[in-house]
Motif scaffolding. Sequence first.
Motif, PDB file in Angstrom:
ATOM      1  N   ARG A  92       0.541  -1.234   0.448  1.00 56.88           N
ATOM      2  CA  ARG A  92       0.216   0.098   0.528  1.00 56.88           C
ATOM      3  C   ARG A  92       1.082   1.248   0.069  1.00 56.88           C
ATOM      4  O   ARG A  92       0.730   2.396  -0.468  1.00 56.88           O
ATOM      5  CB  ARG A  92      -1.450  -0.402   1.605  1.00 56.88           C
ATOM      6  CG  ARG A  92      -1.839  -0.531   1.430  1.00 56.88           C
ATOM      7  CD  ARG A  92      -3.055  -0.725   0.137  1.00 56.88           C
ATOM      8  NE  ARG A  92      -3.368  -2.075   0.325  1.00 56.88           N
ATOM      9  CZ  ARG A  92      -4.418  -3.033   1.168  1.00 56.88           C
ATOM     10  NH1 ARG A  92      -4.799  -2.504   2.096  1.00 56.88           N
ATOM     11  NH2 ARG A  92      -5.198  -3.888   0.802  1.00 56.88           N
ATOM     12  N   LYS A  93       1.813   1.080   0.460  1.00 49.58           N
ATOM     13  CA  LYS A  93       2.751   2.211   0.940  1.00 49.58           C
ATOM     14  C   LYS A  93       3.855   2.737  -0.265  1.00 49.58           C
ATOM     15  O   LYS A  93       3.882   4.063  -0.917  1.00 49.58           O
ATOM     16  CB  LYS A  93       3.788   2.419   2.163  1.00 49.58           C
ATOM     17  CG  LYS A  93       4.863   3.257   2.350  1.00 49.58           C
ATOM     18  CD  LYS A  93       5.997   3.274   3.361  1.00 49.58           C
ATOM     19  CE  LYS A  93       6.578   4.524   3.710  1.00 49.58           C
ATOM     20  NZ  LYS A  93       7.112   4.048   5.060  1.00 49.58           N
ATOM     21  N   GLY A 122       1.723   2.515  -3.247  1.00 48.36           N
ATOM     22  CA  GLY A 122       0.581   2.405  -3.886  1.00 48.36           C
ATOM     23  C   GLY A 122       0.678   2.066  -4.994  1.00 48.36           C
ATOM     24  O   GLY A 122      -0.442   2.131  -5.968  1.00 48.36           O
TER      25      GLY A 122
END
Length: 140
Positions: free
Chosen positions: A64-65, A67
């Motif tokens: 998630r970090k 993207g």
Amino acid sequence: MNTMLKRAAATQACMDRFAGRSYAPGVRDCGKLAAHSLHKLGRKAKLLTASRHTTEAGAVRYIRKAGFKDLVELMDAVLPGARIAPAAALPGDIIAMAMEDGDPFGCSLTVALDNGRILGFKDGVCQVLVPLAFVTAWRV
């Protein structure tokens, strides 16, 4: 070296390193298995190897970090334009297998072997499997 011989050597390297070994997030997981196949076939897998997670939650945070929504999106970034039909996979190609609804990874990455078999994690152990529910695949 002949392309198919190189693919056979790559899948054998994956078998030697992962088959029969237990699942360990960040050490032996589906991302590390896919990255190993990519490496053995001469491709970079920086997005797969950059994570330093030790738990599944840490791996999800990394995805998630970076993207991405799930592993499918991450693999599309690792191998842009390389999606293929799972039935067309050659040894060493990466196949995404379906997971239960609500799984944060969206799929489990496996390595195509021969005769329609794959190498992937099931019941906490990396083993040779017969795939049942594909999501997609990527040509390496």
